[in-house]
Design a protein around this motif. Sequence first.
Motif, PDB file in Angstrom:
ATOM      1  N   SER A  43       0.838  -1.207   0.000  1.00 22.95           N
ATOM      2  CA  SER A  43       0.000   0.000   0.000  1.00 22.95           C
ATOM      3  C   SER A  43       0.870   1.253   0.000  1.00 22.95           C
ATOM      4  O   SER A  43       0.540   2.259  -0.657  1.00 22.95           O
ATOM      5  CB  SER A  43      -0.928   0.008   1.219  1.00 22.95           C
ATOM      6  OG  SER A  43      -1.818  -1.090   1.164  1.00 22.95           O
ATOM      7  N   TRP A  44       1.970   1.202   0.737  1.00 25.02           N
ATOM      8  CA  TRP A  44       2.924   2.328   0.739  1.00 25.02           C
ATOM      9  C   TRP A  44       3.529   2.504  -0.647  1.00 25.02           C
ATOM     10  O   TRP A  44       3.572   3.611  -1.189  1.00 25.02           O
ATOM     11  CB  TRP A  44       4.017   2.058   1.778  1.00 25.02           C
ATOM     12  CG  TRP A  44       5.237   2.910   1.595  1.00 25.02           C
ATOM     13  CD1 TRP A  44       5.389   4.216   1.972  1.00 25.02           C
ATOM     14  CD2 TRP A  44       6.460   2.527   0.948  1.00 25.02           C
ATOM     15  NE1 TRP A  44       6.639   4.665   1.606  1.00 25.02           N
ATOM     16  CE2 TRP A  44       7.323   3.645   0.982  1.00 25.02           C
ATOM     17  CE3 TRP A  44       6.915   1.350   0.359  1.00 25.02           C
ATOM     18  CZ2 TRP A  44       8.601   3.626   0.437  1.00 25.02           C
ATOM     19  CZ3 TRP A  44       8.190   1.324  -0.174  1.00 25.02           C
ATOM     20  CH2 TRP A  44       9.021   2.449  -0.136  1.00 25.02           C
ATOM     21  N   LEU A  71      -4.094   4.192   0.329  1.00 29.40           N
ATOM     22  CA  LEU A  71      -3.706   3.852   1.705  1.00 29.40           C
ATOM     23  C   LEU A  71      -4.717   2.915   2.367  1.00 29.40           C
ATOM     24  O   LEU A  71      -4.358   2.109   3.215  1.00 29.40           O
ATOM     25  CB  LEU A  71      -3.530   5.127   2.547  1.00 29.40           C
ATOM     26  CG  LEU A  71      -2.305   5.986   2.206  1.00 29.40           C
ATOM     27  CD1 LEU A  71      -2.292   7.255   3.054  1.00 29.40           C
ATOM     28  CD2 LEU A  71      -1.000   5.202   2.421  1.00 29.40           C
TER      29      LEU A  71
ATOM     30  N   TRP B  44       3.532   3.309   5.727  1.00 26.66           N
ATOM     31  CA  TRP B  44       2.096   3.197   5.452  1.00 26.66           C
ATOM     32  C   TRP B  44       1.277   3.420   6.723  1.00 26.66           C
ATOM     33  O   TRP B  44       0.320   4.194   6.749  1.00 26.66           O
ATOM     34  CB  TRP B  44       1.792   1.808   4.871  1.00 26.66           C
ATOM     35  CG  TRP B  44       0.346   1.445   4.907  1.00 26.66           C
ATOM     36  CD1 TRP B  44      -0.631   1.867   4.047  1.00 26.66           C
ATOM     37  CD2 TRP B  44      -0.295   0.611   5.871  1.00 26.66           C
ATOM     38  NE1 TRP B  44      -1.840   1.337   4.438  1.00 26.66           N
ATOM     39  CE2 TRP B  44      -1.661   0.559   5.540  1.00 26.66           C
ATOM     40  CE3 TRP B  44       0.155  -0.111   6.996  1.00 26.66           C
ATOM     41  CZ2 TRP B  44      -2.585  -0.183   6.289  1.00 26.66           C
ATOM     42  CZ3 TRP B  44      -0.758  -0.842   7.735  1.00 26.66           C
ATOM     43  CH2 TRP B  44      -2.110  -0.869   7.372  1.00 26.66           C
TER      44      TRP B  44
END
Lengths: 198, 198
Positions: A43-44, A71, B44
Motif C-alpha cells: 500500500s505504501w 492507503l 504506510w
Amino acid sequence: MTASFASLQQHISFIIEIDKLKGVLRKNKPVTIERYENSAEHSWQVALLALTMQPFASEPIAIDRVIQLLLVHDIGEIDAGDVIVYAEGNAAEREAEERAAVERIAGLLPAPLSETIVTLWQEFEDRQTPEARYAHAMDRLMPILLNLHRQGQSWRENGVRKEQVLTTSVSKVIAACPDAGLWLQHELERAEQAYYFG
Amino acid sequence: MTASFASLQQHISFIIEIDKLKGVLRKNKPVTIERYENSAEHSWQVALLALTMQPFASEPIAIDRVIQLLLVHDIGEIDAGDVIVYAEGNAAEREAEERAAVERIAGLLPAPLSETIVTLWQEFEDRQTPEARYAHAMDRLMPILLNLHRQGQSWRENGVRKEQVLTTSVSKVIAACPDAGLWLQHELERAEQAYYFG
C-alpha cells in the motif's frame, strides 16, 4: 477517563487493528528480498507509484485523493485475505466480504471518521471517479513492475499467462496512463520471450 | 525508445529502488507478528495514523502534505539504515548521510519530480512547518503505540527508559497533539509499573 481520552482510544484501536495488514501476504516477492510482500508495504509503494506517475495520467486527477484511496484500499484483506487479480471466483461475494471487513475495522473509529474510511474504500472499489480509475491502474501496474524485475516470479508460481495480464491489467493501465500501458505491452513481449509466464 | 518511454523508465527505476525499503528493519515488531517491522510498512501505518489523528492536532494542518511527508520520510534509510530514536550519535552526520541517500534515490527521477521528493524529505527533517512537526509527532507516537500493545518489546530489547521516551518523544507529541501526549504520559506510568521499560 475523559470523553477525549475515550475518543483517542477508539482511534488507537483502529491503528492497532490495521497493524494486521502487515501479516497479509501477497503473491509477489520484493525485487531483492526472498519472502512474499505484505499488503501494508504494498500500500505504501503503490501510493508512491501513483504520486510519481502522475505526469502520465490520461485525465486530471486529485493526487491526494488517489493517495488516500490507496492507503485504505487493502484493509478489507485483514479479514478476507489477499487474492491474486487473476484468480477465478465470485467477484460480488468477494467485494461483500471485503466491505464487511472494512465496515468492522473502520467502525472502531468514531463518526464521521469511520464513514470517511468506508467511503474511500468504496470509491476505490467502484472505479467511477478518475481518481479511483487511476488508483486501480496503479494497483495493477505495481505487481507487473515487480514481476518484470523478478523474472515473472508470481506469474510463474501461479500459472498466469501473458494474455491474462494484458486483458485484466494492462487494459486498465492503458486507459488511465496510456504511455505506461503501451510500454507494458512492449515489455510483456520481451517477458514472454524470456519465459516469465506460467 | 521514445522520449516518453525513456522518462517512464526513470520513474520505474525510482519505484524499483525504493522497493528496498521493505528490507530495512526497525526495532519494533508488529503487534501480532513475530518478526521486526520494516520501514515501508511503517511508512504506510504512520500515514494512516496521521490521517486518523487529525482531529487532535494542536494547529491547522494540511493533512495531504503530512501524508506525502510521511510516505517519503524514511527512504534515506535505504542507504543509511534505521536507527532507533533513542540511539546516541552524531545527528548532523546522520542527517547528511540520509540526505545524500535521498538525493541519490530521488535523482533517479527526472526533474522537477526529483526535487519534489527531496523537498518533501527536507521539510520533514527540518520540522519548521506545522505539517512537519505533526508528521514528526506521529512518527514518534507510532512505535510507542506498538510498544504499549507488545509489553514494551523494543524498549526492553534496547534498554530504553521511560524518561527517554518522555523527553525525546512524548514532548513532541504533546506539542503537536496535546490530548495524545497527555494520554501517553498516563499510559507510560502504567507501562512502567508493568515493567515494559529496559
